[in-house]
Design an enzyme around this catalytic site. Sequence first.
Site, PDB file in Angstrom:
ATOM      1  N   ALA A   1      -2.923   4.909  -8.343  1.00  9.62           N
ATOM      2  CA  ALA A   1      -2.923   5.025  -6.875  1.00  9.62           C
ATOM      3  C   ALA A   1      -3.695   6.246  -6.378  1.00  9.62           C
ATOM      4  CB  ALA A   1      -1.480   5.079  -6.383  1.00  9.62           C
TER       5      ALA A   1
ATOM      6  N   ARG B   1     -17.331   5.810  -1.628  1.00  7.05           N
ATOM      7  CA  ARG B   1     -17.718   5.010  -0.458  1.00  7.05           C
ATOM      8  C   ARG B   1     -18.482   5.890   0.541  1.00  7.05           C
ATOM      9  NH1 ARG B   1     -12.619   3.242   1.156  1.00  7.05           N
ATOM     10  NH2 ARG B   1     -12.376   2.121  -0.783  1.00  7.05           N
TER      11      ARG B   1
ATOM     12  N   GLU C   1      -8.954   7.054 -17.687  1.00  5.32           N
ATOM     13  CA  GLU C   1      -7.623   6.432 -17.595  1.00  5.32           C
ATOM     14  C   GLU C   1      -7.187   6.038 -19.011  1.00  5.32           C
ATOM     15  OE1 GLU C   1      -4.990   5.760 -15.483  1.00  5.32           O
ATOM     16  OE2 GLU C   1      -4.226   4.906 -17.358  1.00  5.32           O
TER      17      GLU C   1
ATOM     18  N   SER D   1      -5.530   0.971 -10.699  1.00  4.62           N
ATOM     19  CA  SER D   1      -5.009   0.537  -9.386  1.00  4.62           C
ATOM     20  C   SER D   1      -3.958  -0.561  -9.518  1.00  4.62           C
ATOM     21  CB  SER D   1      -6.160   0.038  -8.494  1.00  4.62           C
ATOM     22  OG  SER D   1      -7.135   1.031  -8.351  1.00  4.62           O
TER      23      SER D   1
ATOM     24  N   CYS E   1       5.344  -0.376  -8.673  1.00  2.00           N
ATOM     25  CA  CYS E   1       6.409  -0.743  -7.722  1.00  2.00           C
ATOM     26  C   CYS E   1       6.785  -2.222  -7.854  1.00  2.00           C
ATOM     27  CB  CYS E   1       5.966  -0.477  -6.284  1.00  2.00           C
ATOM     28  SG  CYS E   1       5.149   1.105  -6.063  1.00  2.00           S
TER      29      CYS E   1
ATOM     30  N   ASP F   1       1.804  11.626  -7.849  1.00  2.00           N
ATOM     31  CA  ASP F   1       3.098  11.971  -8.454  1.00  2.00           C
ATOM     32  C   ASP F   1       3.084  13.278  -9.235  1.00  2.00           C
ATOM     33  OD1 ASP F   1       4.193   9.673  -7.467  1.00  2.00           O
ATOM     34  OD2 ASP F   1       4.753   8.812  -9.397  1.00  2.00           O
TER      35      ASP F   1
ATOM     36  N   ASN G   1      -1.041   7.341  -2.515  1.00  2.00           N
ATOM     37  CA  ASN G   1      -2.230   6.708  -1.919  1.00  2.00           C
ATOM     38  C   ASN G   1      -2.825   7.581  -0.825  1.00  2.00           C
ATOM     39  OD1 ASN G   1      -2.889   3.839  -2.917  1.00  2.00           O
ATOM     40  ND2 ASN G   1      -0.664   3.945  -2.936  1.00  2.00           N
TER      41      ASN G   1
ATOM     42  N   TYR H   1      12.732  -5.748  22.277  1.00  2.00           N
ATOM     43  CA  TYR H   1      13.980  -6.534  22.309  1.00  2.00           C
ATOM     44  C   TYR H   1      13.688  -7.989  22.605  1.00  2.00           C
ATOM     45  CZ  TYR H   1      17.863  -9.034  24.372  1.00  2.00           C
ATOM     46  OH  TYR H   1      18.766 -10.013  24.657  1.00  2.00           O
TER      47      TYR H   1
ATOM     48  N   TRP I   1      20.228  -3.130  22.825  1.00  2.00           N
ATOM     49  CA  TRP I   1      20.113  -1.776  22.266  1.00  2.00           C
ATOM     50  C   TRP I   1      19.869  -1.978  20.782  1.00  2.00           C
ATOM     51  CZ3 TRP I   1      20.534   2.855  24.988  1.00  2.00           C
ATOM     52  CH2 TRP I   1      21.047   2.781  26.280  1.00  2.00           C
TER      53      TRP I   1
HETATM   54  C1  LIG Z   1       9.524   0.525 -11.349  1.00  2.00           C
HETATM   55  C2  LIG Z   1       8.911   1.357 -10.254  1.00  2.00           C
HETATM   56  C3  LIG Z   1       9.076   0.998  -8.933  1.00  2.00           C
HETATM   57  C4  LIG Z   1       8.507   1.773  -7.931  1.00  2.00           C
HETATM   58  N1  LIG Z   1       8.691   1.397  -6.619  1.00  2.00           N
HETATM   59  C5  LIG Z   1       8.143   2.135  -5.636  1.00  2.00           C
HETATM   60  C6  LIG Z   1       8.292   1.746  -4.279  1.00  2.00           C
HETATM   61  O1  LIG Z   1       8.922   0.717  -3.980  1.00  2.00           O
HETATM   62  N2  LIG Z   1       7.726   2.520  -3.315  1.00  2.00           N
HETATM   63  C7  LIG Z   1       7.015   3.652  -3.626  1.00  2.00           C
HETATM   64  O2  LIG Z   1       6.500   4.315  -2.694  1.00  2.00           O
HETATM   65  N3  LIG Z   1       6.833   4.035  -4.899  1.00  2.00           N
HETATM   66  C8  LIG Z   1       7.386   3.307  -5.918  1.00  2.00           C
HETATM   67  N4  LIG Z   1       7.195   3.683  -7.211  1.00  2.00           N
HETATM   68  C9  LIG Z   1       6.441   4.926  -7.512  1.00  2.00           C
HETATM   69  C10 LIG Z   1       4.937   4.659  -7.558  1.00  2.00           C
HETATM   70  O3  LIG Z   1       4.655   3.688  -8.516  1.00  2.00           O
HETATM   71  C11 LIG Z   1       4.234   5.966  -7.901  1.00  2.00           C
HETATM   72  O4  LIG Z   1       4.584   6.924  -6.951  1.00  2.00           O
HETATM   73  C12 LIG Z   1       2.734   5.821  -7.919  1.00  2.00           C
HETATM   74  O5  LIG Z   1       2.339   4.941  -8.910  1.00  2.00           O
HETATM   75  C13 LIG Z   1       2.099   7.195  -8.176  1.00  2.00           C
HETATM   76  O6  LIG Z   1       0.727   7.049  -8.291  1.00  2.00           O
HETATM   77  P1  LIG Z   1      -0.108   8.137  -9.078  1.00  2.00           P
HETATM   78  O7  LIG Z   1      -1.518   7.648  -9.088  1.00  2.00           O
HETATM   79  O8  LIG Z   1       0.160   9.481  -8.568  1.00  2.00           O
HETATM   80  O9  LIG Z   1       0.500   8.139 -10.560  1.00  2.00           O
HETATM   81  P2  LIG Z   1       0.579   6.979 -11.642  1.00  2.00           P
HETATM   82  O10 LIG Z   1       0.757   5.665 -11.021  1.00  2.00           O
HETATM   83  O11 LIG Z   1       1.584   7.445 -12.645  1.00  2.00           O
HETATM   84  O12 LIG Z   1      -0.860   7.029 -12.301  1.00  2.00           O
HETATM   85  C14 LIG Z   1      -1.278   8.096 -13.104  1.00  2.00           C
HETATM   86  C15 LIG Z   1      -2.280   7.529 -14.089  1.00  2.00           C
HETATM   87  O13 LIG Z   1      -2.809   8.597 -14.856  1.00  2.00           O
HETATM   88  C16 LIG Z   1      -2.951   8.167 -16.190  1.00  2.00           C
HETATM   89  N5  LIG Z   1      -2.964   9.367 -17.022  1.00  2.00           N
HETATM   90  C17 LIG Z   1      -1.966  10.274 -17.156  1.00  2.00           C
HETATM   91  N6  LIG Z   1      -2.348  11.277 -17.951  1.00  2.00           N
HETATM   92  C18 LIG Z   1      -3.619  10.998 -18.318  1.00  2.00           C
HETATM   93  C19 LIG Z   1      -4.564  11.657 -19.142  1.00  2.00           C
HETATM   94  N7  LIG Z   1      -4.275  12.823 -19.739  1.00  2.00           N
HETATM   95  N8  LIG Z   1      -5.780  11.078 -19.316  1.00  2.00           N
HETATM   96  C20 LIG Z   1      -6.095   9.899 -18.719  1.00  2.00           C
HETATM   97  N9  LIG Z   1      -5.221   9.220 -17.933  1.00  2.00           N
HETATM   98  C21 LIG Z   1      -4.016   9.771 -17.739  1.00  2.00           C
HETATM   99  C22 LIG Z   1      -1.758   7.262 -16.419  1.00  2.00           C
HETATM  100  O14 LIG Z   1      -2.006   6.347 -17.471  1.00  2.00           O
HETATM  101  C23 LIG Z   1      -1.631   6.565 -15.074  1.00  2.00           C
HETATM  102  O15 LIG Z   1      -2.320   5.338 -15.011  1.00  2.00           O
HETATM  103  C24 LIG Z   1       7.751   2.926  -8.261  1.00  2.00           C
HETATM  104  C25 LIG Z   1       7.577   3.283  -9.602  1.00  2.00           C
HETATM  105  C26 LIG Z   1       8.144   2.518 -10.591  1.00  2.00           C
HETATM  106  C27 LIG Z   1       7.948   2.928 -12.027  1.00  2.00           C
END
Ligand SMILES: Cc1cc2nc3c(=O)[nH]c(=O)nc-3n(C[C@H](O)[C@H](O)[C@H](O)COP(=O)(O)OP(=O)(O)OC[C@H]3O[C@@H](n4cnc5c(N)ncnc54)[C@H](O)[C@@H]3O)c2cc1C
Length: 454
Positions: free
Chosen positions: A12, A23, A35, A41, A45, A284, A306, A427, A435
């Site tokens: 994300a 872009r 990656e 992408s 969730c 994250d 995002n 409403y 309300w």
């Molecule tokens: C089961 C589940 C349900 C969820 N539901 C929700 C929801 O309903 N709503 C919501 O807002 N959020 C939800 N989330 C959280 C959401 O998925 C994360 O907040 C989001 O994916 C974070 O995006 P990111 O790109 O920061 O990290 P990530 O998605 O963790 O992506 C990080 C990427 O970096 C890669 N990476 C890490 N270290 C390295 C390295 N050294 N070299 C190369 N690549 C590396 C990893 O492989 C990964 O693909 C959920 C998460 C889970 C697990």
Amino acid sequence: MARRLLVVGGDAAGMSAASTAKRALGDALEVVVLERQRWTSYSACGIPYWVAGDVPALDDLVARTPEQHRANGIDVRTGTTATELDLDAGKVVARTPSGTETFGYDELVIATGAEPVSPDVPGADARGIYGVQTLADGQRLLEALQQDPQHVVIVGAGYIGVEMAEACVRRGLETVVVGTHPTPMPTIDSDLGEQIAAEMREDGIDVRTGVTVTGFETDADNHVRAVVTDHGTIETDLVVLGTGVRARTELAAGAGLPTGVKGALPVDDRGLLDADRNVWAAGDCVESRHRVSGHQVYVPLGTHANKQGWVVGRNLAGGDARFPGIVGTAMTKVVTLEIARTGLGEQHALDAGFDPLAVQIDATTVAGYMPHARSMTVKVVVDRPSRRLLGAQIVGREGAALRIDSFALALWNEMTVDELMMTDLGYAPPFASVWDPVQQAARAAVSRLGPPLR
Ligand SMILES: Cc1cc2nc3c(=O)[nH]c(=O)nc-3n(C[C@H](O)[C@H](O)[C@H](O)COP(=O)(O)OP(=O)(O)OC[C@H]3O[C@@H](n4cnc5c(N)ncnc54)[C@H](O)[C@@H]3O)c2cc1C
């Protein structure tokens, strides 16, 4: 020569930054993304809904494949793990499918996300214990479910544990959820948490709260056969972990970059981590500012990842975008019960130095006389002296959870409950009562606070 942007992490945050910058700058910017997995992408969730059977296939959870990104001019290297940063030289060392490679950069984005926290107890490495953090995790769990297990224990009763409990019970498994907190969903105050526990039990989920896992028993093949807790042993065929995550910042910290709240990276509102050495971070792996408490917090959610990635991408393209902070909005569901929260709960409000008043109302999701009217409960937390809304929580049936967005906007704009009560919300009987429940809750708070309502 084009400047080179190197992004570590292709989900994300990383792909938002990469795509937004590319872009805007086109050929003036070379973009390389490292990656470690096969996918880019993707939606973690969606994993609970894939496991439940609502989402038919893994591919449905991939918003944009590496090939699609490449077609947009982004050089995506999958199966490539960054292992070392040399910030002074502007280089990243990575393990690739064919060996080791060093990538130079002009600008670096760290978007390594979060990693699951596994319980540090005996047997935690047993087979049959599954995380749900990545698509590969989901795939492994679905393969295990093909073996027709009868019993599952979900460790952790936060939103991932609750969503996985729904998935498992709907698949016909005898499902036990264990959590350390007195009620499920620790981000929801315990009075509403009781309603969630009751609903889960009604749905056939065996909810055990206030329980700590102390180990896993295994068979001769090192496959889990029971979860050991401080309240007894629960036999099982498999275990799903929903025990939370922590920022994945080993790479950054290893290069001497600072860490902050819960080990997350302390970026500024433009996403800069180290301005002198052109290091940005998003998603994250970073901390955020809570707009209600004013504190730095760690809230790892896709909604923030995002936006933070987009902000970094705009700034890399010469813009001046800002990530304005969060108010802590989140929602989920368990079977037919919707759950949502924003802002501060009662205790958090006290901890942040407010003088909170909490008010709770019962309402219906649409006009009460409509055949599809369903029940919902709304709790608001208000600062007594300023009458400002501090937080809201909702549990209820279909149509309840999205109401949280009205509260989130009110928090964003630091509205008082007097103002919220009088806002022009829609409403019509099929959608709301005259309300809206949001305004009923605000009105209940106003009447508890007494004057002034001018
Ligand atoms: C089961 C589940 C349900 C969820 N539901 C929700 C929801 O309903 N709503 C919501 O807002 N959020 C939800 N989330 C959280 C959401 O998925 C994360 O907040 C989001 O994916 C974070 O995006 P990111 O790109 O920061 O990290 P990530 O998605 O963790 O992506 C990080 C990427 O970096 C890669 N990476 C890490 N270290 C390295 C390295 N050294 N070299 C190369 N690549 C590396 C990893 O492989 C990964 O693909 C959920 C998460 C889970 C697990």
